[in-house]
Each structure stands twice: as structure tokens, then as C-alpha cells.
Design a protein around this motif. Structure first.
Motif, PDB file in Angstrom:
ATOM      1  N   ILE A 124      -8.708  30.453 -57.352  1.00 39.35           N
ATOM      2  CA  ILE A 124     -10.155  30.591 -57.209  1.00 39.35           C
ATOM      3  C   ILE A 124     -10.705  31.094 -58.536  1.00 39.35           C
ATOM      4  O   ILE A 124     -10.201  32.084 -59.085  1.00 39.35           O
ATOM      5  CB  ILE A 124     -10.507  31.566 -56.073  1.00 39.35           C
ATOM      6  N   ASP A 125     -11.705  30.415 -59.068  1.00 34.07           N
ATOM      7  CA  ASP A 125     -12.259  30.794 -60.365  1.00 34.07           C
ATOM      8  C   ASP A 125     -12.775  32.232 -60.327  1.00 34.07           C
ATOM      9  O   ASP A 125     -13.376  32.665 -59.345  1.00 34.07           O
ATOM     10  CB  ASP A 125     -13.386  29.836 -60.745  1.00 34.07           C
ATOM     11  N   SER A 126     -12.537  32.949 -61.407  1.00 32.57           N
ATOM     12  CA  SER A 126     -12.945  34.356 -61.495  1.00 32.57           C
ATOM     13  C   SER A 126     -14.413  34.515 -61.880  1.00 32.57           C
ATOM     14  O   SER A 126     -14.957  35.623 -61.832  1.00 32.57           O
ATOM     15  CB  SER A 126     -12.070  35.093 -62.519  1.00 32.57           C
ATOM     16  N   GLU A 127     -15.068  33.405 -62.265  1.00 30.31           N
ATOM     17  CA  GLU A 127     -16.486  33.447 -62.616  1.00 30.31           C
ATOM     18  C   GLU A 127     -17.256  32.443 -61.769  1.00 30.31           C
ATOM     19  O   GLU A 127     -16.672  31.524 -61.182  1.00 30.31           O
ATOM     20  CB  GLU A 127     -16.679  33.144 -64.108  1.00 30.31           C
ATOM     21  N   CYS A 128     -18.570  32.614 -61.698  1.00 28.10           N
ATOM     22  CA  CYS A 128     -19.422  31.705 -60.940  1.00 28.10           C
ATOM     23  C   CYS A 128     -20.030  30.640 -61.847  1.00 28.10           C
ATOM     24  O   CYS A 128     -20.222  30.858 -63.045  1.00 28.10           O
ATOM     25  CB  CYS A 128     -20.544  32.484 -60.247  1.00 28.10           C
ATOM     26  N   ILE A 129     -20.334  29.499 -61.263  1.00 30.80           N
ATOM     27  CA  ILE A 129     -20.941  28.389 -61.990  1.00 30.80           C
ATOM     28  C   ILE A 129     -22.224  27.987 -61.273  1.00 30.80           C
ATOM     29  O   ILE A 129     -22.241  27.842 -60.045  1.00 30.80           O
ATOM     30  CB  ILE A 129     -19.974  27.192 -62.068  1.00 30.80           C
ATOM     31  N   ASN A 130     -23.293  27.814 -62.015  1.00 28.41           N
ATOM     32  CA  ASN A 130     -24.566  27.412 -61.428  1.00 28.41           C
ATOM     33  C   ASN A 130     -24.551  25.923 -61.087  1.00 28.41           C
ATOM     34  O   ASN A 130     -24.249  25.095 -61.958  1.00 28.41           O
ATOM     35  CB  ASN A 130     -25.714  27.697 -62.393  1.00 28.41           C
ATOM     36  N   PRO A 131     -24.877  25.568 -59.844  1.00 25.41           N
ATOM     37  CA  PRO A 131     -24.975  24.144 -59.497  1.00 25.41           C
ATOM     38  C   PRO A 131     -26.042  23.448 -60.332  1.00 25.41           C
ATOM     39  O   PRO A 131     -27.063  24.050 -60.689  1.00 25.41           O
ATOM     40  CB  PRO A 131     -25.380  24.180 -58.020  1.00 25.41           C
ATOM     41  N   SER A 132     -25.801  22.176 -60.661  1.00 22.90           N
ATOM     42  CA  SER A 132     -26.745  21.395 -61.463  1.00 22.90           C
ATOM     43  C   SER A 132     -26.436  19.921 -61.260  1.00 22.90           C
ATOM     44  O   SER A 132     -25.497  19.561 -60.534  1.00 22.90           O
ATOM     45  CB  SER A 132     -26.603  21.748 -62.948  1.00 22.90           C
ATOM     46  N   VAL A 133     -27.204  19.064 -61.922  1.00 20.19           N
ATOM     47  CA  VAL A 133     -26.913  17.628 -61.843  1.00 20.19           C
ATOM     48  C   VAL A 133     -25.549  17.326 -62.440  1.00 20.19           C
ATOM     49  O   VAL A 133     -24.930  16.309 -62.114  1.00 20.19           O
ATOM     50  CB  VAL A 133     -27.998  16.796 -62.562  1.00 20.19           C
ATOM     51  N   PHE A 134     -25.062  18.210 -63.291  1.00 24.79           N
ATOM     52  CA  PHE A 134     -23.762  17.994 -63.930  1.00 24.79           C
ATOM     53  C   PHE A 134     -22.596  18.377 -63.021  1.00 24.79           C
ATOM     54  O   PHE A 134     -21.455  18.005 -63.281  1.00 24.79           O
ATOM     55  CB  PHE A 134     -23.688  18.761 -65.245  1.00 24.79           C
ATOM     56  N   THR A 135     -22.869  19.155 -61.969  1.00 27.03           N
ATOM     57  CA  THR A 135     -21.825  19.440 -60.980  1.00 27.03           C
ATOM     58  C   THR A 135     -21.938  18.484 -59.795  1.00 27.03           C
ATOM     59  O   THR A 135     -20.956  18.211 -59.121  1.00 27.03           O
ATOM     60  CB  THR A 135     -21.903  20.893 -60.462  1.00 27.03           C
ATOM     61  N   THR A 136     -23.140  17.953 -59.552  1.00 26.25           N
ATOM     62  CA  THR A 136     -23.343  17.003 -58.460  1.00 26.25           C
ATOM     63  C   THR A 136     -22.801  15.626 -58.813  1.00 26.25           C
ATOM     64  O   THR A 136     -22.209  14.949 -57.973  1.00 26.25           O
ATOM     65  CB  THR A 136     -24.839  16.892 -58.121  1.00 26.25           C
TER      66      THR A 136
END
Length: 270
Positions: free
Chosen positions: A134-146
Motif C-alpha cells: 500500500i503506497d505510503s503517500e496519497c495521490i490526487n485523482p485527476s484525468v491522468f489517473t482516470t
């Protein structure tokens, strides 16, 4: 989003497996549906076309969208021209730019049991089990994750933080959004076994994160949902348990067994 806010070398992509063994599977399933996603040697090709069309629409790429509107049979003929030997499996990476130019990168890939390309079942138990972090940091959802694009630096960073140094390593890291929800894997879609919610009938079910959590609309994810293997449910990262078994999937490797490894607990990287 318009293309003028994107890097000049930005492209949309989709990776998939070419496997002659899929021809046999396609014939066995032909009576089921004329639009079956396993009807060509290109694993889930109709879903890849749909994924690319959705991305082209998102970025307002009219020329790319026009190319992608060709039917599946036409697209198969286009891809066939890039296959060096149609008796061997290959890994394809379809890359498109805003002008509708489509490049296809083809690389060798290992042979595998074609059953691994079908939904998980007791008939394809698989001895190989990937470690899932499980990643230790958070990532903001965006068109690049969708959408799947060449903007993949955050996936690379998550793998680095988890100690995964190679795409050949049998390991995966799960991305987490700021709300603490599992989004997806860096190169796979994850599935977890959970009890039904209160008031629902039946035993435990397989679930996968909803797109509202910010993850990629993967092709094997679409296949698993369409075939009834899983349902969507928000998955909190804090709910995952060390040693918990799960499934992973992508369009090159099919479905893979996984096991959650919490950092510092039976972690081969520590």
C-alpha cells in the motif's frame, strides 16, 4: 480539458496481450455473443478501443477519435501489420497523439496458461502470488489517473516508495487517494473478497474500487464487472489486512493472485 494545457509529447496509451491461444477461447465463446471481447487474438480489444475513445473524448482530440471509431475487424487488420510472428504471444503498447497518429510498440512476452486470461476460478489456482503493498503517500485523482496516458510519473514514484525496482518483479503497489480509499494498482486492477453489506443476501463477494475513488477505467476491470465476477465498493486502505489474499489483473498478464504485505510485516523489502 484541452490539449493546449498538456505537455507537447503527451499521448494516450493502452497496453494489451496478443496471444494466438485466444483464438481457441474465442471459438468456444462465439455462441455466447457476437460482440465478445475475447473474440480476437488481441486480449479484450473492444475494451481497449473504448478506453482510447474515452480518453480522446476527454482531451478533445477529434482526429484521434475519428481514427478510433473504426470497427474492431478493421482495427485487428491495422494491428496485424505490427505482429512479427502470429504463432507467438506479444505485448503491445498502442500510443496515440492529438493528431490521430497511432503507433504500436511490440515486444516479446512469456507464454502463459490461457486460463489465466479468463476470470479467476478454482480451475486456474495459480502458484505464483504477487506481494501487494500500500503506497505510503496519497495521490490526487485527476484525468491522468482516470485515463491511461504517458503521464505516469506518480505510478513510478509509488513503486519506488514500495521498493519495487522492475516491471519484471512479482510485486504491486496500491495507490491511495486523500480520502484514504484504494484507487487502483500501479499496473493492475485489484479485487478483494468481502462480506455482503448488511441486508444483502449471499456469501462473500469480490469487490473492486469504484471509479469515483479516482482509479483507471481498466479493461480487465471492465471485463470482470461485465462478466459478474465482482461489484464496485469503496475500499479503505486501513481495512486491508496483512496476509490478505486478493486478485490483480491487467491486459498483458491476465489475472494474478496477490497477497497484501503491510510495510514492516513479513516485508521482503525491509
Amino acid at each position: 480539458m484541452t490539449s493546449d494545457v498538456l505537455p507537447p509529447d503527451f499521448k494516450i496509451i493502452s497496453s494489451l496481450r496478443y496471444d494466438p491461444a485466444l483464438a481457441v477461447i474465442g471459438k468456444q465463446r462465439a455462441a455466447k455473443s457476437s460482440s465478445d471481447p475475447l473474440s480476437t487474438p488481441y486480449y479484450l480489444l473492444p475494451y481497449h478501443q473504448e478506453r482510447l475513445r474515452n480518453a480522446a473524448t476527454c482531451f478533445s482530440w477529434g482526429k484521434a477519435l475519428a481514427f478510433l471509431k473504426q470497427d474492431t475487424n478493421q482495427f485487428v487488420k491495422f494491428l496485424d501489420a505490427f505482429i512479427p510472428d502470429d504463432t507467438k504471444p506479444w505485448r503491445l503498447r498502442i500510443v496515440m497523439d492529438s493528431m490521430g497518429t497511432c503507433e504500436v510498440e511490440v515486444n516479446p512476452t512469456t507464454s502463459m496458461d490461457p486460463l489465466n486470461l479468463l476470470l479467476p476460478s478454482d480451475t486456474n489456482p495459480q502458484a505464483t502470488i504477487w506481494h501487494v503493498y500500500i503506497d505510503s503517500e496519497c495521490i490526487n485523482p485527476s484525468v491522468f489517473t482516470t485515463h491511461k496516458t504517458t503521464a505516469r510519473h506518480f505510478y513510478t514514484a509509488a513503486r519506488f516508495r514500495s521498493g519495487i525496482s522492475s516491471l519484471l518483479e512479482q510485486a504491486e503497489v496500491l495507490l491511495v487517494n486523500p480520502a484514504g480509499e484504494i484507487m487502483e494498482g500501479s499496473i493492475t486492477t485489484p479485487y478483494f473478497r468481502r462480506r455482503n453489506a448488511a441486508g444483502e443476501e449471499g456469501g462473500p463477494v469480490w469487490i473492486t474500487p469504484p471509479l469515483s475513488s479516482g482509479g483507471n477505467a481498466g479493461t480487465t476491470r471492465q471485463y470482470a464487472l461485465a462478466e459478474g465476477f465482482c461489484t464496485e465498493r469503496i475500499i479503505a486502505a486501513t481495512d486491508l489486512v496483512d496476509g490478505e489474499e486478493c486478485w490483480l489483473s491487467n491486459s498483458v498478464r491476465g489475472f494474478i493472485r496477490g497477497k497484501i504485505v503491510l510495510m514492516g510485516s513479513n516485508d521482503p523489502h525491509t
